[in-house]
Design a protein around this motif. Structure first.
Motif, PDB file in Angstrom:
ATOM      1  N   SER A  61      50.478  44.514  39.906  1.00  0.00           N
ATOM      2  CA  SER A  61      50.103  45.161  41.263  1.00  0.00           C
ATOM      3  C   SER A  61      48.606  44.112  41.662  1.00  0.00           C
ATOM      4  N   LEU A  62      47.976  43.852  40.836  1.00  0.00           N
ATOM      5  CA  LEU A  62      47.211  43.277  41.205  1.00  0.00           C
ATOM      6  C   LEU A  62      47.139  41.485  40.243  1.00  0.00           C
ATOM      7  N   PRO A  63      45.918  40.920  41.119  1.00  0.00           N
ATOM      8  CA  PRO A  63      46.904  39.299  40.929  1.00  0.00           C
ATOM      9  C   PRO A  63      46.290  39.167  39.493  1.00  0.00           C
ATOM     10  N   TYR A  64      47.346  39.161  38.296  1.00  0.00           N
ATOM     11  CA  TYR A  64      47.028  39.016  36.941  1.00  0.00           C
ATOM     12  C   TYR A  64      47.691  37.834  37.009  1.00  0.00           C
ATOM     13  N   CYS A  65      47.704  37.062  36.065  1.00  0.00           N
ATOM     14  CA  CYS A  65      48.551  36.461  35.661  1.00  0.00           C
ATOM     15  C   CYS A  65      49.866  36.423  35.563  1.00  0.00           C
ATOM     16  N   ARG A  66      51.222  35.916  35.698  1.00  0.00           N
ATOM     17  CA  ARG A  66      52.733  36.441  35.278  1.00  0.00           C
ATOM     18  C   ARG A  66      53.529  35.387  34.783  1.00  0.00           C
ATOM     19  N   VAL A 107      43.945  32.216  38.867  1.00  0.00           N
ATOM     20  CA  VAL A 107      43.653  32.140  40.352  1.00  0.00           C
ATOM     21  C   VAL A 107      43.141  32.058  41.305  1.00  0.00           C
ATOM     22  N   LYS A 108      43.625  32.218  42.537  1.00  0.00           N
ATOM     23  CA  LYS A 108      42.319  31.988  43.900  1.00  0.00           C
ATOM     24  C   LYS A 108      42.464  33.243  44.343  1.00  0.00           C
ATOM     25  N   LEU A 109      41.332  33.998  44.322  1.00  0.00           N
ATOM     26  CA  LEU A 109      41.597  35.133  45.301  1.00  0.00           C
ATOM     27  C   LEU A 109      41.507  35.328  46.857  1.00  0.00           C
ATOM     28  N   ASP A 110      42.345  35.736  47.349  1.00  0.00           N
ATOM     29  CA  ASP A 110      42.402  35.471  48.772  1.00  0.00           C
ATOM     30  C   ASP A 110      41.653  37.281  49.304  1.00  0.00           C
ATOM     31  N   LYS A 111      41.886  37.457  50.454  1.00  0.00           N
ATOM     32  CA  LYS A 111      41.217  38.738  51.202  1.00  0.00           C
ATOM     33  C   LYS A 111      42.104  40.127  50.649  1.00  0.00           C
ATOM     34  N   LYS A 112      42.833  39.893  50.239  1.00  0.00           N
ATOM     35  CA  LYS A 112      43.637  41.114  49.737  1.00  0.00           C
ATOM     36  C   LYS A 112      44.177  41.250  48.575  1.00  0.00           C
ATOM     37  N   SER A 113      43.562  40.472  47.821  1.00  0.00           N
ATOM     38  CA  SER A 113      43.627  40.576  46.685  1.00  0.00           C
ATOM     39  C   SER A 113      42.049  41.006  45.538  1.00  0.00           C
ATOM     40  N   ALA A 114      41.634  40.433  47.234  1.00  0.00           N
ATOM     41  CA  ALA A 114      39.860  40.445  46.206  1.00  0.00           C
ATOM     42  C   ALA A 114      40.404  42.085  46.595  1.00  0.00           C
ATOM     43  N   LYS A 115      40.485  42.827  47.696  1.00  0.00           N
ATOM     44  CA  LYS A 115      39.957  43.717  47.960  1.00  0.00           C
ATOM     45  C   LYS A 115      40.831  44.948  47.398  1.00  0.00           C
ATOM     46  N   ALA A 116      41.954  44.621  46.511  1.00  0.00           N
ATOM     47  CA  ALA A 116      42.710  45.179  45.518  1.00  0.00           C
ATOM     48  C   ALA A 116      42.114  45.541  44.538  1.00  0.00           C
ATOM     49  N   LEU A 117      40.852  44.423  44.267  1.00  0.00           N
ATOM     50  CA  LEU A 117      40.343  44.623  42.536  1.00  0.00           C
ATOM     51  C   LEU A 117      39.519  45.410  42.708  1.00  0.00           C
TER      52      LEU A 117
END
Length: 638
Positions: A61-66, A107-117
């Protein structure tokens, strides 16, 4: 919500056929896996957890490596109910081959990913991983004791901090992991077994020259120049547009710890003295109550019965006072006898489930290495103990001169489970509304309903049929046709007062151990001291029985024969103190600030208290049931 790869109903059926799943109910040390040098070690990821929210989330659910393809591991019923979501990861080690600064992805963070982190960092979420069924831990030196290391489950997603000379608080992510895999090597075969899995997380803003590709060499972390990450002095900030490079080191260290003992580190008790204090405390309560019961049985009752049996005339009997005068009313059926029978049967069901679970746990079949095993075992035992519930409720119902056993069986099969299921459904809906992986999938909910209606309900009816066919227990004395008037009672014999007083001692016998149980549940720590818990369990049974018998005797001596419901409520009232203690624990030990998390906590603790009420109430009731039949069978009535 994670989608299970295999239909849950099929997995439940397989579980019933084989009693246990592939990984379930094994004694620690029975199923080791040997690795040769260079063998691939697959690291799995589990849910993200937080003690501040109690809402688990999927790792991805977080922008980790997949990895190229995310594969769910087959979870048992207990794991699904716990919110475990075990999946594969891009972390792949080779046995006994250390790696330095291995790049996983960028990984390059977008607004949604940065907010989730940022949200997960604020709520202090931890990342959980698994290697060879061992959970990932972070070793931490205890500040109050030298050379004592404690292990925390998982590592924090990140941390908050302020740059020197600035006032604005920033968020930083742990993007570099230094793993330590401990192994025990067999000298003869040169094979190895994993006995430890540790990590030290760091936050570092990686730098590189040129454009990024798979072969890009980092200037901040380079295995060729032996430059390793040892601190977080230049951390990786979490902001929209930030470029995050995830890296890791892995070091293999040989250990003298054998595979069978590898869980000892996780389960080490640094404060076992307090458990012994709990046992001694509980034993003092038991000895005190046992002394009172012995005094009643050996002195008072013996003298009273002897004197009563020596009376020759009916007039002399009428002059007597105390429990002997109510012999003609003591076995008069209580108000709402059907409900009492239902709760007595349900209490027997709870007792059987807890007792068998305790025995299996003490034998080592439900170790923490079998994730979800404890909850799975309790659910299945609850279902199969429906046979005892039906038998106990219908047997008591027939003793109370009841005739409609099918109605009692129906209420026993549905009243308590329906109450718990509705509460569970509402709480699950709240979790689902938070988009947490802890929400039980529809397939699992359906499987629970199948267990209830397909197995538990039929067993309750079978038990009720068997119990009702048994001859009713005959009362030792005859019941008068006209009820005797209960005299005005002293203030301390007020039903509410005596019931609440009766619940204090059973709760006092378990409250110290209760602290460790709540800590393991809500602070995500291992609980494996089932030996202590089993002793406390036995003490609780004795305490509930003895305090109820003592108060029942005092009640009968006051010529109050309405003991049926009061005996159940006396020991059952300990559940009130359990819930109050849970509230105390919430405000003193937990850091929950969100309303949703508080609702979940008190909702689940209310369900636990309800189960505790039914369980302890049944113990007190049957103790008094035996006590009254014993003393009145010793009295000669013309």
């Amino acid at each position: 919500m994670a989608i299970l790869k295999r239909p849950i109903a099929i997995r439940i059926l397989i579980f019933f056929v084989f009693s246990v799943n592939v990984h379930g109910f094994y004694l620690p040390g029975v199923a080791p896996q040997d690795f040769q040098m260079g063998d691939a070690l697959m690291v799995k990821v589990n849910k993200l957890t937080s003690t501040k929210t109690q809402l688990p989330y999927s790792y991805y659910s977080l922008p980790y490596c997949r990895p190229e393809k995310i594969v769910d591991s087959a979870e048992n019923l207990g794991e699904v109910l716990r919110g475990d979501r075990i999946e594969n990861s891009p972390f792949v080690f080779k046995m006994r081959e250390s790696q330095m600064c291995a790049a996983v992805c960028r990984v390059k963070l977008d607004k949604k990913s940065a907010k989730a982190l940022k949200e997960k960092i604020v709520d202090e979420y931890r990342v959980n991983m698994i290697l060879d069924n061992l959970p990932l831990v972070v070793p931490v030196q205890r500040p109050d004791q030298d050379n004592v290391v404690v292990y925390q489950h998982g590592f924090h997603v990140g941390l908050k901090g302020i740059f020197v000379g600035k006032k604005e608080e920033k968020y930083f992510i742990h993007n570099h992991l230094t793993f330590t895999v401990r192994f025990h090597r067999d000298i003869e075969t040169d094979s190895s077994r994993i006995v430890g899995f540790e990590v030290k997380p760091f936050s570092i803003k990686h730098e590189y020259e040129g454009e990024w590709n798979e072969k890009t060499r980092l200037t901040t972390c380079d295995p060729h120049t032996k430059r390793a990450v040892t601190n977080s002095e230049s951390p990786q900030e979490v902001e929209e547009g930030s470029e995050i490079i995830f890296t890791y080191d892995v070091d293999f260290q040989e250990s003298e710890v054998k595979w069978a003992s590898r869980w000892d580190t996780y389960l080490l008790m640094a404060d076992d003295q307090i458990h012994w204090f709990s046992i001694v405390n509980s034993m003092m309560i038991v000895l005190f109550l046992s002394g009172m019961v012995a005094m009643i049985m050996l002195r008072t009752l013996y003298r009273d019965i002897s004197n009563y049996n020596q009376l020759e005339t009916h007039e002399e009997v009428l002059e007597e006072t105390g429990w002997k005068l109510v012999h003609g009313d003591v076995f008069r059926p209580p108000e709402n006898p059907e409900l009492l029978c239902v709760y007595a049967g349900t209490g027997v069901q709870c007792f059987g489930m807890i007792l068998v679970t305790m025995i299996f746990a003490c034998l080592g079949f439900l170790s923490p290495s079998n994730r979800g095993g404890l909850m799975t075992a309790m659910l299945l035992l609850w279902v199969f103990m429906g046979l005892l519930a039906g038998y106990a409720s219908s047997r008591l119902y027939k003793t109370l001169r009841g005739t409609e056993w099918k109605k009692i069986a129906l209420r026993t099969a549905f009243m308590f489970p329906a109450t718990v299921f509705v509460a569970f459904f509402v709480l699950n809906a709240i979790i689902w509304g938070q988009k947490s992986s802890g929400a039980v999938p529809f397939g699992t909910m359906f499987a629970l309903v199948v267990l209830w209606f397909g197995i538990s309900v039929p067993l309750v009816f079978i038990g009720s049929y068997i119990g009702f066919r048994k001859p009713a227990l005959e009362d030792p004395v005859k019941t008068n046709k006209i009820p005797r008037q209960v005299p005005i009672q002293a203030w301390y014999m007020n039903p509410i007062f005596s019931i609440l007083i009766g619940g204090i001692l059973p709760f006092g016998a378990v409250f110290i151990e209760l602290f460790f149980i709540l800590t393991s549940i809500w602070l995500h720590q291992f609980y494996y001291i089932f030996g202590f818990l089993f002793i406390v369990f036995i003490i609780l049974i004795i305490t509930c029985a003895e305090i109820t018998v003592v108060l029942c005797y005092f009640q009968l001596c006051s010529e109050d024969y309405q003991w049926w419901w009061r005996s159940y409520l006396t020991s059952g009232s300990s559940a009130v103190y359990l819930f109050l203690y849970a509230a105390f624990y919430f405000y003193t030990k937990l850091e929950i600030t969100k309303l949703v998390s508080a609702i979940l906590y008190f909702g689940y603790m209310l369900v636990v208290s309800y189960v505790f009420f039914v369980f302890t109430g049944a113990i007190g009731f049957y103790a008094c049931f035996w006590f009254t039949r014993l003393i009145y069978s010793s009295v000669k009535i013309d």
